[in-house]
Design a protein around this motif. Sequence first.
Motif, mmCIF file in Angstrom:
data_model
loop_
_atom_site.group_PDB
_atom_site.id
_atom_site.type_symbol
_atom_site.label_atom_id
_atom_site.label_comp_id
_atom_site.label_asym_id
_atom_site.label_seq_id
_atom_site.Cartn_x
_atom_site.Cartn_y
_atom_site.Cartn_z
ATOM 1 N N GLN A 1 49.829 46.421 44.337
ATOM 2 C CA GLN A 1 50.386 45.058 43.833
ATOM 3 C C GLN A 1 49.609 43.658 43.182
ATOM 4 O O GLN A 1 48.183 44.127 43.503
ATOM 5 C CB GLN A 1 50.377 44.686 46.254
ATOM 6 C CG GLN A 1 51.894 44.928 46.763
ATOM 7 C CD GLN A 1 52.010 44.799 48.050
ATOM 8 O OE1 GLN A 1 51.325 44.389 48.506
ATOM 9 N NE2 GLN A 1 53.455 44.028 47.966
ATOM 10 N N LEU A 2 50.326 42.908 42.966
ATOM 11 C CA LEU A 2 49.538 42.118 42.753
ATOM 12 C C LEU A 2 50.456 40.761 42.499
ATOM 13 O O LEU A 2 51.663 40.280 41.979
ATOM 14 C CB LEU A 2 49.387 41.882 41.077
ATOM 15 C CG LEU A 2 48.728 43.016 40.525
ATOM 16 C CD1 LEU A 2 48.657 43.541 38.624
ATOM 17 C CD2 LEU A 2 47.563 43.119 40.614
ATOM 18 N N LEU A 3 50.094 40.042 43.786
ATOM 19 C CA LEU A 3 50.155 39.139 44.501
ATOM 20 C C LEU A 3 49.765 38.025 44.172
ATOM 21 O O LEU A 3 48.854 37.356 44.149
ATOM 22 C CB LEU A 3 50.230 38.839 45.941
ATOM 23 C CG LEU A 3 51.027 39.962 46.324
ATOM 24 C CD1 LEU A 3 50.799 40.593 48.308
ATOM 25 C CD2 LEU A 3 52.404 39.981 46.137
ATOM 26 N N GLU A 4 50.753 36.941 43.409
ATOM 27 C CA GLU A 4 49.792 35.723 42.019
ATOM 28 C C GLU A 4 49.920 34.937 43.508
ATOM 29 O O GLU A 4 51.246 34.576 44.048
ATOM 30 C CB GLU A 4 50.584 35.239 41.184
ATOM 31 C CG GLU A 4 51.312 36.546 39.753
ATOM 32 C CD GLU A 4 51.691 37.114 39.791
ATOM 33 O OE1 GLU A 4 51.813 37.945 38.860
ATOM 34 O OE2 GLU A 4 52.583 37.302 40.689
ATOM 35 N N SER A 5 49.838 32.835 43.153
ATOM 36 C CA SER A 5 49.820 32.003 44.150
ATOM 37 C C SER A 5 49.255 30.770 43.016
ATOM 38 O O SER A 5 48.425 31.130 42.237
ATOM 39 C CB SER A 5 49.466 32.047 45.292
ATOM 40 O OG SER A 5 47.430 32.512 45.544
ATOM 41 N N GLY A 6 49.809 29.657 43.522
ATOM 42 C CA GLY A 6 48.537 28.389 43.429
ATOM 43 C C GLY A 6 49.752 27.813 41.976
ATOM 44 O O GLY A 6 49.317 27.222 40.990
ATOM 45 N N GLY A 7 51.194 28.353 41.892
ATOM 46 C CA GLY A 7 51.631 27.512 40.933
ATOM 47 C C GLY A 7 52.562 26.688 41.518
ATOM 48 O O GLY A 7 52.117 26.452 42.463
ATOM 49 N N GLY A 8 52.946 25.649 40.882
ATOM 50 C CA GLY A 8 53.348 24.665 41.286
ATOM 51 C C GLY A 8 53.740 23.650 40.054
ATOM 52 O O GLY A 8 54.250 23.950 39.121
#
Lengths: 117, 105
Positions: free
Chosen positions: A3-10
């Motif tokens: 699993q590779l879970l990206e976050s922080g976009g917007g």
Amino acid sequence: EVQLLESGGGLVQPGGSLRLSCAASGFTFTTSAMSWVRQAPGKGLEWVSTLTTDGTTYYEDSVKGRFTISRDNSKNTLYLQMNSLRAEDTAVYYCARTVPVGGTDFWGQGTLVTVSS
Amino acid sequence: IQLTQSPSSLSASVGDRVTITCRASQGINNYLAWYQQNPGKAPKLLIYAASTLQSGVPSRFSGSGSGTDFTLTISSLQPEDFATYYCQQLNSYPSFGGGTKVEIK
């Protein structure tokens, strides 16, 4: 399971900053080179940056000096600090594992970055 | 290193043999990979080192070539193969080709 879970976009205004994170699991993160690849809406794939296991960093010319790739092996997490953002940085950003010669075999689901006023 | 894929799109029928080419602006020592991408999804690695099939990828996919000219072949197109395909070189700073969209005829 990998699993590779990206976050922080917007949404961010031109000239602003964002930091993307990518939490990795299911493989040996500490011995893996990691990359960020982006895809502007309706466009093709564009390599952004790679961080090797020995700490060497590589950047695509248009982001050099503005983006910084880093990792925290204690947290199995990859980061992309993005400064001085421009409209043309608008894209889905994918975190991925890059294997020398072997291509990019694991990909996250992507996180959307929109640069607009 | 610039990668030029051709064609940029093609229409084909289920069962057709499909060939996509990727030309590099200089030699890349066979450090070439092929990916499949469906709309709204992450790319999926199909082939690496120009001709090595990634684990779990159906054998109807094959890659060939050396130096600057490479080919991805789908021997018998299946419904799930209608997607966009990209080549990527890893010889130097990585780069991708522009993509080939495979559509239903």
